[in-house]
Design an enzyme around this catalytic site. Sequence first.
Site, PDB file in Angstrom:
ATOM      1  N   HIS A  49      25.442 -21.296  31.176  1.00 38.01           N
ATOM      2  CA  HIS A  49      26.823 -21.681  30.795  1.00 38.01           C
ATOM      3  C   HIS A  49      26.958 -23.185  30.983  1.00 38.01           C
ATOM      4  O   HIS A  49      27.070 -23.673  32.103  1.00 38.01           O
ATOM      5  CB  HIS A  49      27.845 -20.943  31.671  1.00 38.01           C
TER       6      HIS A  49
ATOM      7  N   HIS B 214      28.556 -27.027  29.196  1.00 42.48           N
ATOM      8  CA  HIS B 214      29.269 -27.841  28.202  1.00 42.48           C
ATOM      9  C   HIS B 214      28.569 -29.192  28.091  1.00 42.48           C
ATOM     10  O   HIS B 214      28.400 -29.867  29.107  1.00 42.48           O
ATOM     11  CB  HIS B 214      30.722 -28.084  28.629  1.00 42.48           C
TER      12      HIS B 214
ATOM     13  N   ARG C  67      29.459 -31.289  25.168  1.00 44.23           N
ATOM     14  CA  ARG C  67      30.293 -32.103  24.261  1.00 44.23           C
ATOM     15  C   ARG C  67      29.475 -32.581  23.058  1.00 44.23           C
ATOM     16  O   ARG C  67      28.521 -31.955  22.670  1.00 44.23           O
ATOM     17  CB  ARG C  67      30.945 -33.284  25.013  1.00 44.23           C
TER      18      ARG C  67
ATOM     19  N   ASN D  58      33.188 -24.821  22.720  1.00 43.81           N
ATOM     20  CA  ASN D  58      34.590 -25.288  22.670  1.00 43.81           C
ATOM     21  C   ASN D  58      34.689 -26.781  22.364  1.00 43.81           C
ATOM     22  O   ASN D  58      35.263 -27.555  23.119  1.00 43.81           O
ATOM     23  CB  ASN D  58      35.341 -24.929  23.967  1.00 43.81           C
TER      24      ASN D  58
ATOM     25  N   LYS E 126      31.631 -16.129  22.187  1.00 45.90           N
ATOM     26  CA  LYS E 126      32.492 -16.293  23.351  1.00 45.90           C
ATOM     27  C   LYS E 126      33.954 -16.033  23.047  1.00 45.90           C
ATOM     28  O   LYS E 126      34.491 -16.528  22.062  1.00 45.90           O
ATOM     29  CB  LYS E 126      32.315 -17.734  23.863  1.00 45.90           C
TER      30      LYS E 126
ATOM     31  N   HIS F 219      35.553 -15.766  28.866  1.00 45.39           N
ATOM     32  CA  HIS F 219      36.356 -16.521  29.835  1.00 45.39           C
ATOM     33  C   HIS F 219      37.433 -15.548  30.311  1.00 45.39           C
ATOM     34  O   HIS F 219      38.379 -15.260  29.585  1.00 45.39           O
ATOM     35  CB  HIS F 219      36.980 -17.768  29.201  1.00 45.39           C
TER      36      HIS F 219
ATOM     37  N   HIS G 129      31.603 -17.602  34.899  1.00 47.33           N
ATOM     38  CA  HIS G 129      32.139 -18.334  36.060  1.00 47.33           C
ATOM     39  C   HIS G 129      33.068 -17.485  36.938  1.00 47.33           C
ATOM     40  O   HIS G 129      34.238 -17.812  37.118  1.00 47.33           O
ATOM     41  CB  HIS G 129      32.824 -19.640  35.635  1.00 47.33           C
TER      42      HIS G 129
ATOM     43  N   ASP H  48      28.527 -24.226  34.352  1.00 48.23           N
ATOM     44  CA  ASP H  48      29.811 -24.613  33.769  1.00 48.23           C
ATOM     45  C   ASP H  48      30.055 -26.110  33.946  1.00 48.23           C
ATOM     46  O   ASP H  48      31.207 -26.549  34.040  1.00 48.23           O
ATOM     47  CB  ASP H  48      30.980 -23.795  34.356  1.00 48.23           C
TER      48      ASP H  48
HETATM   49  O1  DOR Z   1      37.033 -26.125  33.979  1.00 49.37           O
HETATM   50  C1  DOR Z   1      36.731 -25.798  32.853  1.00 49.37           C
HETATM   51  N1  DOR Z   1      36.313 -26.716  31.948  1.00 49.37           N
HETATM   52  N2  DOR Z   1      36.815 -24.531  32.500  1.00 49.37           N
HETATM   53  C2  DOR Z   1      36.626 -24.126  31.245  1.00 49.37           C
HETATM   54  O2  DOR Z   1      36.742 -22.959  30.985  1.00 49.37           O
HETATM   55  C3  DOR Z   1      36.357 -25.107  30.167  1.00 49.37           C
HETATM   56  C4  DOR Z   1      35.748 -26.318  30.707  1.00 49.37           C
HETATM   57  C5  DOR Z   1      35.756 -27.477  29.732  1.00 49.37           C
HETATM   58  O3  DOR Z   1      35.356 -27.293  28.590  1.00 49.37           O
HETATM   59  O4  DOR Z   1      36.116 -28.574  30.140  1.00 49.37           O
HETATM   60 ZN    ZN Z   2      32.879 -23.292  30.677  1.00 54.61          ZN
END
Ligand code: DOR
Ligand code: ZN
Length: 348
Positions: free
Chosen positions: A13, A15, A17, A41, A99, A136, A174, A247
Amino acid sequence: MTVLRLTRPDDWHLHVRDGAALAAVIPFTAARFARAIIMPNLKPPITTTALAEAYRGRILAALPPGARFEPLMSLYLTDRTDPEEISRAKGSGFVHGAKIYPAGATTHSDAGVTDVRRLDAVLARMEELDLVLQVHGELTDPAVDVFEREPRFIEQVLAPLAQRHPRLRIVLEHISTITAVQFVLGAREGIAATVTPQHLLMNRNALFAGGIRPHHYCLPVLKAERHRAALLAAVAGGSRRLFLGTDSAPHGRRTKEIACGCAGIFSAHAGIELYAEAFEEAGALEKLEGFAAFHGADFYRLPRNTGTITLARESWEVPACYPFGPDELVPLRAGERIHWRLSGAAAA
Ligand code: DOR
Ligand code: ZN
């Protein structure tokens, strides 16, 4: 000095960007992990296999020269996702999950799902083709207490969904509460969870230590100590249903240190080292390799990695910040010490 040699881990999991932010953060993950599930996302979100393919290409292009790292893509489900898109995703070979972000639950989730009952045809196709559902797990009803959103989601949404789709494989992402631990460990076959370093190492006091701490704000929000202790005990127990998902969620300092700051903790700079600390605290370092390198691969039905990494029991000071495009990034433990250091990696 104590040295720990592990099979190269995966981050289930993550991110990363896009654009300059992607280029700034991906080297940290690629130095430690062989693969990672890349969260979809973005703005706009990665809702199709074609978008996932293009995003995967940008991630590969942003890797440092010589890096061996495989992005495992995930699709962002919306109220309008077509079951045919699930078939395309499964056929691609590079999409490994899809997701559910409940609409409004977190960063860039406004296009998310308003009612999971609308997804029944999509979930049925995922069940049929064996594409993993990532969730989530927080109810977004503003009337629900923020610390209760995960337990209420499990009772009201996830447990019924898992019953309606008895063969669907589901990762509750998470996890942060005793309710989630009990649900996952006691659930039917095919249900698992990722656990972050922050939820293993910190409780909600960390949000208010000496003043408000925006860099400790994430979603699900940190919980009371008894929840942290239950999560730590659960991973130390070695359940194959629990695996590593940092995460790591980078946001520039300027979007964290403001009146209404973004949720997300950046931890990729120490994405395995922080877990070593947690497992050491639990007296369960021998369980780290399964959690970090085996359980997730087995759940996703992917081969286990063959390379290794080496961690040394050696304390180092985390920089106050890292470059992040035009902004800067404040990492977890900024200016403080981490007690394990990555000392080597050998791709097989
Ligand atoms: O803290 C978080 N940040 N929780 C999430 O579910 C998304 C993530 C984000 O993309 O910044
Ligand atoms: Zn996340």
